[in-house]
Design a protein around this motif. Structure first.
Motif, mmCIF file in Angstrom:
data_model
loop_
_atom_site.group_PDB
_atom_site.id
_atom_site.type_symbol
_atom_site.label_atom_id
_atom_site.label_comp_id
_atom_site.label_asym_id
_atom_site.label_seq_id
_atom_site.Cartn_x
_atom_site.Cartn_y
_atom_site.Cartn_z
ATOM 1 N N ASN A 185 -15.955 16.074 3.238
ATOM 2 C CA ASN A 185 -15.230 15.409 2.149
ATOM 3 C C ASN A 185 -13.822 15.090 2.655
ATOM 4 N N SER A 186 -13.756 14.146 3.584
ATOM 5 C CA SER A 186 -12.498 13.843 4.256
ATOM 6 C C SER A 186 -11.484 13.216 3.311
ATOM 7 N N GLY A 187 -11.954 12.593 2.231
ATOM 8 C CA GLY A 187 -11.021 12.082 1.231
ATOM 9 C C GLY A 187 -10.187 13.195 0.628
ATOM 10 N N LEU A 188 -10.805 14.362 0.436
ATOM 11 C CA LEU A 188 -10.072 15.516 -0.083
ATOM 12 C C LEU A 188 -9.051 15.996 0.940
ATOM 13 N N ALA A 189 -9.419 15.988 2.225
ATOM 14 C CA ALA A 189 -8.473 16.375 3.273
ATOM 15 C C ALA A 189 -7.263 15.452 3.273
ATOM 16 N N PHE B 290 0.820 -1.207 0.000
ATOM 17 C CA PHE B 290 0.000 0.000 0.000
ATOM 18 C C PHE B 290 0.862 1.269 0.000
ATOM 19 N N VAL B 291 1.989 1.211 0.693
ATOM 20 C CA VAL B 291 2.915 2.348 0.674
ATOM 21 C C VAL B 291 3.351 2.646 -0.757
ATOM 22 N N ALA B 292 3.527 1.579 -1.537
ATOM 23 C CA ALA B 292 3.956 1.751 -2.934
ATOM 24 C C ALA B 292 2.906 2.456 -3.782
ATOM 25 N N LEU B 293 1.664 2.515 -3.274
ATOM 26 C CA LEU B 293 0.570 3.140 -4.022
ATOM 27 C C LEU B 293 0.337 4.596 -3.606
ATOM 28 N N LYS B 294 1.251 5.168 -2.859
ATOM 29 C CA LYS B 294 1.086 6.539 -2.347
ATOM 30 C C LYS B 294 0.758 7.535 -3.457
ATOM 31 N N ALA B 295 1.399 7.399 -4.602
ATOM 32 C CA ALA B 295 1.213 8.359 -5.697
ATOM 33 C C ALA B 295 -0.169 8.282 -6.328
ATOM 34 N N THR B 296 -0.951 7.253 -6.005
ATOM 35 C CA THR B 296 -2.280 7.109 -6.618
ATOM 36 C C THR B 296 -3.365 7.870 -5.860
ATOM 37 N N ILE B 297 -3.034 8.445 -4.704
ATOM 38 C CA ILE B 297 -4.068 9.090 -3.882
ATOM 39 C C ILE B 297 -4.725 10.243 -4.627
ATOM 40 N N ILE B 298 -3.932 11.118 -5.239
ATOM 41 C CA ILE B 298 -4.496 12.265 -5.961
ATOM 42 C C ILE B 298 -5.356 11.804 -7.143
ATOM 43 N N PRO B 299 -4.888 10.891 -8.014
ATOM 44 C CA PRO B 299 -5.752 10.413 -9.099
ATOM 45 C C PRO B 299 -7.029 9.749 -8.598
ATOM 46 N N LEU B 300 -6.936 9.017 -7.492
ATOM 47 C CA LEU B 300 -8.131 8.367 -6.950
ATOM 48 C C LEU B 300 -9.141 9.408 -6.484
ATOM 49 N N LEU B 301 -8.660 10.477 -5.834
ATOM 50 C CA LEU B 301 -9.572 11.531 -5.378
ATOM 51 C C LEU B 301 -10.205 12.247 -6.558
ATOM 52 N N ALA B 302 -9.412 12.499 -7.611
ATOM 53 C CA ALA B 302 -9.957 13.141 -8.807
ATOM 54 C C ALA B 302 -11.032 12.259 -9.434
ATOM 55 N N PHE B 303 -10.812 10.951 -9.405
ATOM 56 C CA PHE B 303 -11.808 10.016 -9.928
ATOM 57 C C PHE B 303 -13.098 10.088 -9.104
ATOM 58 N N ILE B 304 -12.971 10.172 -7.781
ATOM 59 C CA ILE B 304 -14.147 10.289 -6.920
ATOM 60 C C ILE B 304 -14.929 11.566 -7.251
ATOM 61 N N LYS C 137 -7.490 21.213 -10.148
ATOM 62 C CA LYS C 137 -7.232 20.006 -10.929
ATOM 63 C C LYS C 137 -7.948 18.780 -10.389
ATOM 64 N N ILE C 138 -8.031 18.646 -9.062
ATOM 65 C CA ILE C 138 -8.591 17.410 -8.515
ATOM 66 C C ILE C 138 -10.037 17.551 -8.054
ATOM 67 N N VAL C 139 -10.567 18.781 -8.045
ATOM 68 C CA VAL C 139 -11.970 18.974 -7.646
ATOM 69 C C VAL C 139 -12.775 19.649 -8.755
ATOM 70 N N LEU C 140 -12.425 20.884 -9.078
ATOM 71 C CA LEU C 140 -13.262 21.664 -9.986
ATOM 72 C C LEU C 140 -13.342 21.042 -11.381
ATOM 73 N N PHE C 141 -12.215 20.749 -11.993
ATOM 74 C CA PHE C 141 -12.232 20.221 -13.353
ATOM 75 C C PHE C 141 -12.919 18.853 -13.439
ATOM 76 N N PRO C 142 -12.621 17.906 -12.538
ATOM 77 C CA PRO C 142 -13.336 16.625 -12.605
ATOM 78 C C PRO C 142 -14.840 16.758 -12.395
ATOM 79 N N VAL C 143 -15.249 17.607 -11.423
ATOM 80 C CA VAL C 143 -16.689 17.767 -11.169
ATOM 81 C C VAL C 143 -17.381 18.368 -12.392
#
Length: 313
Positions: free
Chosen positions: A259-263, A27-41, A162-168
């Motif tokens: 929206n604690s995922g964003l936090a 899971f540590v190796a997946l650290k860089a995926t947090i921002i893309p995952l939030l943008a997907f949400i 980038k991770i909130v306004l544009f995806p929404v």
């Protein structure tokens, strides 16, 4: 079956978090995926919105204004006060403030439906607080925590774009122009969101595995107190200002469920992993408290019809 799986979100989050705690390396190796995952949400959130959800704001301006003011005043200030009460260090204080300064979470829409609140109002308020948060979240974090930690104000705003306004907005446009196709996907969208947030939670748990036994319980207590205060004040203030019961329930859930995922995503992008812990625990807890409160309200309202037939995706 899908709704049942989604309602068990806290269970899936706890199970995967336990696994990540004892086996953190993958899971540590997946650290860089947090921002893309939030943008997907955020994209999935946009796919559930229509222009009518934004126009609905005009039909209940008082309720929306009260909700937004409480969202971006009560939750940030209470978060800071709790951090001071528990004498948190800089990272944990920042984590609490981040949770307090983000917009309302999409979980509130589902809880509002279960509580027989005003679902259309809930969806509109979530959309408006999400858009307002692009500017207000970094400004409030700078105001409340800028003396504790150096806040990259411009960087946070650009990343929120980038991770909130544009995806929404992309999701809203896709739903508008390809509504028939999106509707076929609609039942799966909450499942995708749940899977993404559960994975984010597990990654943060893995990153904090070494310190979690020492700081986890006190942060969890702070999170419970923060969430409970938001739910309580959201309801009581709306009630005192003369709003109907359905609107009071809606505002309580909008204010209390963040929206604690964003936090978490902002914490991992700009600060230390420990600052993401409050958002991680909040993600689990607010689904539990929201579901319990919604069920209690629903039992008190037997035979009462919600003011909007629209159901959250």
């Amino acid at each position: 079956m899908l709704r049942f799986i989604i309602q068990l979100f806290p269970l899936w989050a706890i199970l995967l978090s336990v696994f990540a705690f004892y086996t953190p390396e993958p899971f540590v190796a997946l650290k860089a995926t947090i921002i893309p995952l939030l943008a997907f949400i955020m994209l999935t959130m946009g796919l559930t919105l229509t222009p009518a959800d934004f126009r609905h704001v005009l039909s209940q301006p008082k309720a929306v204004l009260i909700g937004l003011v409480l969202q971006f005043s009560v939750m940030p200030l209470v978060a800071l006060l709790i951090a001071m009460l528990f004498q948190f260090d800089a990272d944990l204080t920042l984590g609490m403030v981040l949770v307090g300064c983000v917009a309302g979470g999409t979980a509130s829409n589902v809880m509002c439906f279960l509580a027989k609140g005003d679902v259309a109002l809930s969806i509109s308020m979530t959309a408006m607080s999400t858009l307002a948060g692009v500017v207000l979240t970094p400004l409030l974090v700078e105001l409340l925590a800028g003396q504790v930690v150096d806040i990259p104000l411009t960087g946070m705003m650009l990343n929120l774009l980038k991770i909130v306004l544009f995806p929404v907005l992309t999701g809203v446009l896709l739903n508008y122009f390809f509504s028939a196709s999106i509707q076929r996907l609609a039942p799966l969208l909450p499942l995708f969101s749940v899977a993404a947030i559960v994975l984010i939670i597990a990654i943060v748990v893995a990153l904090n595995a070494a310190t979690l036994p020492a700081i986890g319980p006190i942060v969890a207590l702070a999170v419970v107190l923060h969430n409970t205060t938001g739910l309580s004040l959201g309801y009581l203030v709306a009630k005192q200002l003369g709003l109907p019961e359905t609107s009071c329930r809606t505002i309580a859930l909008e204010v209390g469920l963040q929206n604690s995922g964003l936090a978490v995503a902002l914490a991992m992008k700009f600060f230390a992993p420990a600052s993401a812990l409050a958002g991680t625990l909040f993600s689990i807890w607010h689904n539990v408290s929201g579901a319990v409160l919604a069920t209690w309200w629903r039992k008190r309202s037997r035979g009462m019809s919600p003011p909007s037939a629209k159901q959250p995706a």
